[in-house]
Write a protein that holds these residues in place. Structure first.
Motif, mmCIF file in Angstrom:
data_model
loop_
_atom_site.group_PDB
_atom_site.id
_atom_site.type_symbol
_atom_site.label_atom_id
_atom_site.label_comp_id
_atom_site.label_asym_id
_atom_site.label_seq_id
_atom_site.Cartn_x
_atom_site.Cartn_y
_atom_site.Cartn_z
ATOM 1 N N GLN A 180 51.942 42.018 34.821
ATOM 2 C CA GLN A 180 51.050 42.666 35.779
ATOM 3 C C GLN A 180 49.783 41.838 35.996
ATOM 4 O O GLN A 180 49.316 41.674 37.132
ATOM 5 N N LEU A 181 49.234 41.312 34.903
ATOM 6 C CA LEU A 181 48.043 40.467 35.018
ATOM 7 C C LEU A 181 48.350 39.183 35.783
ATOM 8 O O LEU A 181 47.508 38.684 36.545
ATOM 9 N N SER A 182 49.554 38.650 35.602
ATOM 10 C CA SER A 182 49.947 37.433 36.327
ATOM 11 C C SER A 182 49.968 37.686 37.826
ATOM 12 O O SER A 182 49.488 36.862 38.618
ATOM 13 N N ARG A 213 51.107 35.905 23.920
ATOM 14 C CA ARG A 213 49.657 36.067 23.768
ATOM 15 C C ARG A 213 49.226 37.344 24.471
ATOM 16 O O ARG A 213 49.778 37.703 25.505
ATOM 17 N N THR A 214 48.233 38.020 23.920
ATOM 18 C CA THR A 214 47.721 39.243 24.539
ATOM 19 C C THR A 214 46.509 38.926 25.407
ATOM 20 O O THR A 214 45.784 37.956 25.159
ATOM 21 N N SER A 215 46.307 39.748 26.402
ATOM 22 C CA SER A 215 45.111 39.681 27.246
ATOM 23 C C SER A 215 44.834 41.089 27.747
ATOM 24 O O SER A 215 45.738 41.745 28.274
ATOM 25 N N SER A 216 43.611 41.521 27.592
ATOM 26 C CA SER A 216 43.247 42.865 28.060
ATOM 27 C C SER A 216 42.682 42.831 29.468
ATOM 28 O O SER A 216 42.581 43.865 30.128
ATOM 29 N N ASP A 217 42.311 41.626 29.943
ATOM 30 C CA ASP A 217 41.717 41.514 31.270
ATOM 31 C C ASP A 217 41.895 40.095 31.793
ATOM 32 O O ASP A 217 42.485 39.240 31.132
#
Length: 396
Positions: free
Chosen positions: A93-95, A131-135
């Motif tokens: 979704q972030l991508s 890898r995680t990313s919250s934003d």
């Protein structure tokens, strides 16, 4: 290979040492044999808590699922598997959002450099699910901030007005502003600096000249920092947060494994007064993650007191410090402030203490004045500071 002195890890929880061993090893057969002994007596609930605190559960899941059955409780693997799947969906979704933001900004002639998120996951790990990313964090020229805000508002984003400023100190005291999409549940952080001020760092135009195009499959061009600039950013970001989340150190470890021009890295770190911070990152990566520290990195490690800075960062691992959730315990807050100051070069310390003479927004709350008289806060600041300290002690 440069010999590294040992850091004192005596007070680091056993469960975190297990996590570190998992991150160090890649040979599955050796891992299975070694961890059958190491896993004895592990508090698996604490293991999961630490895996999430340090944002390492995706890469830990990828390593643990290859270890022999019976060594790890089923509930641990199930929890890691579920979180791994959720993280993969989130990164996808972030991508998609990253591509849209990059496209609309480019159409409005705004240059964008993505600092973290999916591009870093793909660049360093080769797989966005690891890898995680919250934003999404990205850097733009400060002159384009107003235009960027208009674009995000049209896209449905709402600004988080948490910055309180007086006499425009936000431009150098702060380095980013956040926006949130209430329907997509996505947070964006627009940076106009790599780090909060006062500090020395490359100008946007310099970073843009050294940019790289992401190889992550997108329909629109997405750009990220050059390798050496990325190392400077990751090292300074991790140090500023006390390396309280090991994900940041794992990023540095993954960079060390890549082809890097360490002479360029050294010159950047030295030019912008980050040599001691770069050295701290290398010491920690070498000790905690078995990073291969080569002779090319020796000039960076010659920085004074860098090994002690690395040892000081172990405090954050011993206490599972969370600097992102208020309130921060008083003892942790005091330790963190001392550590931040110890990371500064002499010139940075001079700038830091001089910056304290500039009015803070809390001065306007202590003694409200009309905006046209805000310049009076400069001579009044020492007296307002003393008044607040006196009141604080009296209340205590």
């Amino acid at each position: 290979m440069i010999k590294q002195s040992d850091l004192n890890l005596a007070n680091v929880p056993k469960e975190l040492t297990v996590i570190l061993e998992l991150l160090k090893n890649t040979n599955r057969e050796c891992m299975t044999k070694k961890f059958s002994e190491l896993f004895a007596g592990v508090d698996w609930n604490l293991f999961l808590k630490l895996a999430h605190h340090h944002r390492l559960f995706p890469v830990l899941y990828s390593k643990l699922k290859g270890i022999g059955e019976g060594l790890i409780p089923p509930f641990v693997m199930q929890k890691l598997a579920n979180d791994y799947k959720r993280n993969t969906i989130n990164m996808l979704q972030l991508s998609a959002e990253m591509e849209q933001v990059s496209k609309v900004f480019a159409e409005d002639k705004i240059r964008v450099l993505f600092l973290k998120g999916p591009v870093i996951a793909h660049d360093l790990y080769g797989d966005i699910s690891l890898r995680t990313s919250s934003d999404l964090d990205f850097l733009i020229p400060i002159k384009d901030l107003s235009k960027a805000e208009d674009i995000l508002r049209k896209l449905g984003y709402e600004k988080d007005d948490y910055i309180k400023s007086v006499l425009n100190d936000w431009k150098w005291r702060h380095h980013h502003v956040a926006y949130f999409h209430p329907e997509k549940r996505i947070k964006l952080e627009i940076h106009w600096r790599l780090n909060p001020g006062p500090s020395f760092e490359p100008r946007f135009d310099e970073l843009w000249k050294r940019k790289r195009k992401s190889h992550l499959l997108t329909h629109s061009s997405v750009y990220l920092l050059g390798k050496e600039d990325l190392f400077l950013f990751l090292a300074s970001h991790g140090a500023r947060h006390g390396w309280s989340r090991l994900r940041w150190l794992l990023d540095v470890h993954m960079m060390i494994e890549k082809d890097m021009d360490w002479k360029k890295v050294y010159n950047l770190l030295r030019k912008y007064h980050f040599q001691h911070i770069g050295a701290q990152a290398l010491h920690l990566a070498a000790k905690l993650l078995n990073s291969n520290i080569s002779e090319e990195m020796k000039p960076i490690l010659d920085s004074k007191h860098s090994f002690q800075l690395a040892q000081d960062a172990i405090f954050y691992l011993e206490h599972m410090v969370n600097l992102h959730t208020e309130p921060i315990p008083e003892d942790v807050s005091r330790y963190h402030l001392r550590h931040i100051v110890s990371l500064m070069s002499v010139r940075q310390k001079v700038l830091f203490y001089l910056s304290m003479l500039h009015p803070y927004f809390e001065d306007t709350e202590t003694l409200p004045l009309p905006k046209q008289l805000h310049f009076l806060y400069f001579p009044l600041r020492p007296f307002l500071w003393i008044w607040r300290r006196t009141r604080k002690h009296a209340l205590s």
